[in-house]
Motif scaffolding. Structure first.
Motif, PDB file in Angstrom:
ATOM      1  N   LEU A   1      23.637  39.164  14.580  1.00 56.41           N
ATOM      2  CA  LEU A   1      24.547  39.963  15.503  1.00 56.41           C
ATOM      3  C   LEU A   1      24.112  41.176  16.124  1.00 56.41           C
ATOM      4  O   LEU A   1      24.283  41.489  17.330  1.00 56.41           O
ATOM      5  CB  LEU A   1      25.871  39.995  14.686  1.00 56.41           C
TER       6      LEU A   1
ATOM      7  N   ARG B   1      29.760  33.742  16.559  1.00 55.14           N
ATOM      8  CA  ARG B   1      28.280  33.505  17.000  1.00 55.14           C
ATOM      9  C   ARG B   1      28.218  32.569  18.486  1.00 55.14           C
ATOM     10  O   ARG B   1      27.343  32.902  19.267  1.00 55.14           O
ATOM     11  CB  ARG B   1      27.504  33.298  15.760  1.00 55.14           C
TER      12      ARG B   1
ATOM     13  N   ASP C   1      23.759  36.386   9.494  1.00 54.47           N
ATOM     14  CA  ASP C   1      24.678  36.371  10.555  1.00 54.47           C
ATOM     15  C   ASP C   1      24.636  37.956  11.255  1.00 54.47           C
ATOM     16  O   ASP C   1      24.720  38.181  12.299  1.00 54.47           O
ATOM     17  CB  ASP C   1      26.036  36.094  10.015  1.00 54.47           C
TER      18      ASP C   1
END
Length: 945
Positions: free
Chosen positions: A629, A575, A625
């Motif tokens: 993403l 990330r 996450d």
């Protein structure tokens, strides 16, 4: 009142008496008052004394008023006085000659001093002129009669003054030959020197000393031996003058003698490089001088101490015995006043002596033929190193250490490992001590000493360490370029070395060089991930984004992603990397071709990790996450569509990644999935396939070669898979908004077009027919889709007629059902379809063809206005084609005895005549022809019912 004003007033007080004396003297110089001449001599003496006092109170400088004053008083007064005394110069009696001699003496003195003063202020031309006149006075004085030696002392003083002034002026003008000639004339007459008073001797010796000092100063820094000899010669002459005149014990003369001896000793010392014998003369001069000052009241003054230090330097240079050096040092210590500066200076000088003893002992140990001193070399060297570390003069300490190592190297002596280790330990201790005191440059020098060749027995273990310590010292001191130079000497297989290289490069702003250092560092056997953590902090502080990207990628590469517990850290790193790459793309669009593949690569890595979590049913722990993403990938792809040129493949990859991550996110969601996410899912799926199709089209526009089958197969597979996904979303009725449903349905229709387009390139006609059938039977029938498919098939030369017919028939049915197609295109497709049907020439095909033409007639009735502004008018050429085809087909049916079918064709052609020019006449002709042919076939017995 200022000092300058006070001095001017004092001089004015002297000038006034001079003017009074001149006023008193001038009347007495007339012929009528010859009896008054003897009284002139005291007045002239007084006049000379007053002029002398003025020259003493006017210091030599470049001030114009000083020059004017000396020239006015000394030159003009003397010349005027001489001119005024003209009447008595030819006198024959003793009184006249006495007055003439006195006048000559005073005029010569005044002219000499005036010339010297002008020479002193740089007026060499005027000085030469005055001194040339003075030469005439000197010659007259020398030839003047003085039988009773009444003016002997004054004459000696005047001549000596003239010669010395002429010598000094010639020296300042650079005429050394004339200066030496005048010197020779001064000293060739011993009797004259012995008559000079102490003050005149001191003045002459001082001039000779100053010339000697100037000559010695010019000789320094040159290799001209004669310059040193000249300096010694002038100084020796000064000493000789003092020796001749040394008949008094005045302190002033003693001080001058000491100054001469000091300068003479220095000249001997400096010239000893050319003449080694001068060292002995220098020592003798210093000994004589020191003997005279040891009994003086100020014998401990700094000036006298410097003489004693000079004697030590001379003794050292001529390699005197230790006992002599010790005695010289004792003299220094005996007269030393204890304070910080004197103690430090004395110990420093002692340090030099001890260093020399060490060096000499080491060299003797190495030079001994039988080698008895070799076992003691390491001991001597260690003692020398320790001694050098105490030297306050760092540069000298380094020279001494280098000289010791050079002695070992020249003797081809290599220290064993144990003594080498001891030396290295000392060197590191010295370097660490300076490092702790923040004396970075000195610390680096001590560390560098550890890399000398004589310590080669431990080079493998210590060489790189010494260089790194030195480089780190330079980095701390801000000498980053020097640190880089030092580090390049290190072996290239150690991670610490490359870490320091990265550190130095960062401080120099060399980002690319720092990146190379990081990439090499992670490959080293001794690599530690902590180095990357420190590098991350450094890159972040210096705002070097490219370096930070490289460091983060290295951190990701060094993770053992086979272990489940590290997956979350890897995703966090990815990330950070993705966020940084996106920022770099925005800041440097020129680097986009390089950065976009990096971005896609990291998204792909993240997708693989997420899929592992999903397979292990642990995706919920990274749900945030996943959400971040897929959204970031989707936004990057959208930005790519708007801003990136020729990047269809990259955009498609990003949409694919966004779609895969979004599917995982929706599948692993614990609650119902929002319909908005399904819209994003279908958008990403469709956009990914569209991008690949657009990339194929651009490739075909650039080259005429057909792409390889595998490439086309992958695109067709993606299109088909995308269509299935989107249709599944539609079947599940998970979309609520009508606009969303309509848009998703349009995706399906577009995908059919894409599929046909690629299948045509692959010549997969059977699959093309299947797609067309699928499109035809879809609800509602996609008119625009069928139209696009027909356009594709129409220009495809290899397309089978059956396939094209199926497409055309489908599009016509859709058009007739919804009337959504333009009349012009309808006419073209109908013409093509009827052409195919009539070419088959079966009764069923002709029946189907006449049915389509009758549909065309119905369209004509609705769109037959011959208006140029009406763009939806049935084209005239198509009308003519309909008319001709119907008429000709009717005739062919009559010839084939299909009267009913022929009748239908003729009736249709008659109706079409209403929509063409001259339609009435044409309809009449068609009717007439039809009647005529019908009658003829009836006469043959044909059935016309």
């Amino acid at each position: 009142m200022s000092a300058k004003k006070r001095k001017i007033q004092a001089i004015q007080h002297i000038i006034q008496p001079i003017q009074d004396i001149l006023i008193d003297i001038k009347p007495k110089l007339t012929e009528a008052k010859r009896s008054a001449w003897p009284s002139l001599i005291p007045d002239l003496n007084k006049l000379a004394a007053l002029a002398e006092s003025i020259t003493q109170q006017c210091p030599r400088s470049n001030k114009d008023w000083m020059v004017w004053l000396r020239r006015s008083i000394e030159a003009n007064a003397g010349v005027n006085l001489w001119n005024a005394s003209g009447p008595i110069k030819d006198g024959t009696d003793g009184v006249s000659r006495e007055v003439v001699a006195a006048s000559l003496i005073h005029v010569l003195q005044l002219a000499s001093k005036a010339g010297a003063s002008l020479s002193d202020v740089g007026r060499h031309d005027v000085a030469a002129s005055i001194l040339a006149c003075a030469a005439k006075y000197e010659e007259q004085l020398r030839t003047a009669d003085d039988d009773q030696n009444q003016h002997q002392l004054a004459r000696v003083q005047a001549v000596t003054l003239y010669l010395s002034c002429r010598m000094e002026a010639a020296w300042r003008e650079g005429n050394e030959g004339v200066a030496e000639f005048m010197l020779q004339k001064i000293i060739e007459n011993d009797q004259r020197l012995r008559l000079l008073p102490t003050r005149d001797c001191e003045s002459l010796a001082s001039k000779l000393l100053e010339i000697g000092k100037d000559t010695l100063k010019g000789a320094q820094g040159t290799s001209d031996k004669t310059k040193f000899q000249d300096a010694i010669k002038w100084t020796q002459k000064a000493f000789a003058v003092v020796e001749y005149c040394e008949n008094t014990g005045e302190t002033s003369l003693g001080d001058l003698k000491r100054s001469i001896l000091r300068s003479l000793a220095r000249a001997y010392y400096l010239s000893s490089s050319h003449d080694p014998d001068n060292l002995d003369k220098a020592e003798a001069s210093l000994n004589e001088l020191i003997d005279t000052i040891d009994s003086a009241a100020d014998r401990g003054s700094p000036e006298h101490q410097q003489l004693r230090w000079m004697r030590v330097a001379v003794l050292k240079k001529r390699h005197a015995a230790e006992s002599q050096l010790l005695e010289a040092f004792k003299s220094i210590i005996d007269h030393m006043s204890f304070c910080d500066s004197t103690v430090t200076e004395t110990l420093t000088k002692y340090h030099v002596l001890v260093t020399s003893i060490h060096q000499y002992t080491l060299q003797n140990a190495l030079d001994a033929e039988s080698g008895p001193g070799l076992p003691y070399v390491d001991r001597i060297l260690l003692s020398l190193l320790f001694h050098c570390s105490k030297d306050d003069n760092h540069g000298r300490a380094m020279q001494d250490v280098e000289a010791a190592f050079a002695s070992l190297e020249n003797a081809e002596y290599e220290l064993p490992k144990i003594p080498t280790t001891a030396c290295l330990t000392l060197l590191w201790q010295f370097g660490d001590r300076h490092y702790s005191a923040k004396r970075w440059g000195q610390a680096a020098d001590w560390f560098i000493c550890g890399t000398h060749k004589v310590l080669a027995s431990m080079a493998r273990a210590s060489h790189a360490k010494c260089l790194r310590k030195a480089a780190l010292s330079h980095i701390q001191g801000g000498e980053y370029a020097t640190a880089s130079t030092v580090l390049r000497r290190c072996p290239g297989d150690e991670a610490v070395t490359h870490y320091l290289m990265m550190l130095a490069a960062v401080h120099q702003g060399l980002e690319d060089e720092a990146i190379r250092a990081v990439k090499t560092m992670v490959k080293a056997p001794d690599f530690d991930r902590k180095m990357l953590l420190l590098a991350t902090q450094l890159a972040n502080e210096t705002d070097m984004k490219k370096l930070l990207l490289s460091v983060l990628e290295a951190l990701l590469e060094t993770l053992d992603i086979q272990q489940d517990e590290i997956h979350t850290e890897a995703i966090t790193l990815i990330r950070c990397i993705i966020r940084l790459v996106v920022k770099l793309i925005d800041e440097a669009p020129a680097n986009r071709p390089v950065l976009v593949p990096i971005l896609i690569g990291h998204f792909s890595t993240a997708k693989s990790l997420i899929e592992r979590f999903h397979t292990a049913k642990r995706s919920t722990i990274v749900a945030k996450d996943i959400s971040w993403l897929w959204r970031t990938a989707y936004n990057c792809a959208v930005q790519g569509c708007a801003e990136w040129e020729n990047a269809e493949a990259a955009v498609s990859d990003l949409f694919d990644i966004a779609q895969n991550l979004l599917e995982v996110y929706c599948t692993s969601a614990l609650t119902d999935v929002d319909a908005e996410l399904l819209v994003y899912l279908t958008n990403a799926t469709f956009a990914a396939v569209s991008g690949r199709v657009f990339a194929l089209r651009r490739r075909l526009s650039v080259t005429a070669e057909t792409p390889e089958p595998g490439y086309l197969t992958s695109i067709v597979t993606n299109v088909a898979s995308c269509k299935v996904r989107i249709q599944r979303v539609l079947k599940e009725n998970r979309l609520s908004a009508a606009a969303d449903i309509e848009r998703v349905q349009s995706f399906v229709h577009a995908l059919r077009v894409f599929e046909v387009e690629v299948l045509c390139l692959m010549h997969e006609w059977t699959r093309v027919s299947t797609v067309i059938e699928d499109a035809v039977h879809s609800d509602p029938p996609p008119t625009s889709t069928l139209e696009a498919i027909a356009d594709i098939l129409w220009i495809e030369k290899g397309c089978p007629t059956e396939v094209l017919f199926t497409a055309l028939e489908g599009i016509l049915h859709a058009c007739l059902d919804r009337m959504a197609l333009s009349v012009e295109k309808f006419s073209r497709w109908l013409r093509a379809l009827c052409t195919v049907l009539l070419a088959r020439n079966t009764s069923s095909d002709r029946a189907k063809a006449i049915g389509y033409i009758e549909q065309a007639v119905a369209v004509l009735e609705d769109h037959s206005m011959d208006d140029q502004d009406n763009l939806n008018v049935y084209p005239m050429d198509e009308r003519q084609w309909l008319l001709g085809t119907s008429y000709n087909t009717g005739i062919e049916c009559l010839h084939a005895s299909a009267l009913e079918e022929a009748k239908r064709w003729f009736e249709t052609s008659t109706v079409i005549c209403r929509f063409v020019p001259e339609g009435t006449s044409r309809a009449a002709k068609i009717s007439e022809t039809y009647t005529h042919l019908l009658n003829r076939y009836s006469s043959r017995g044909l059935d016309t019912t």
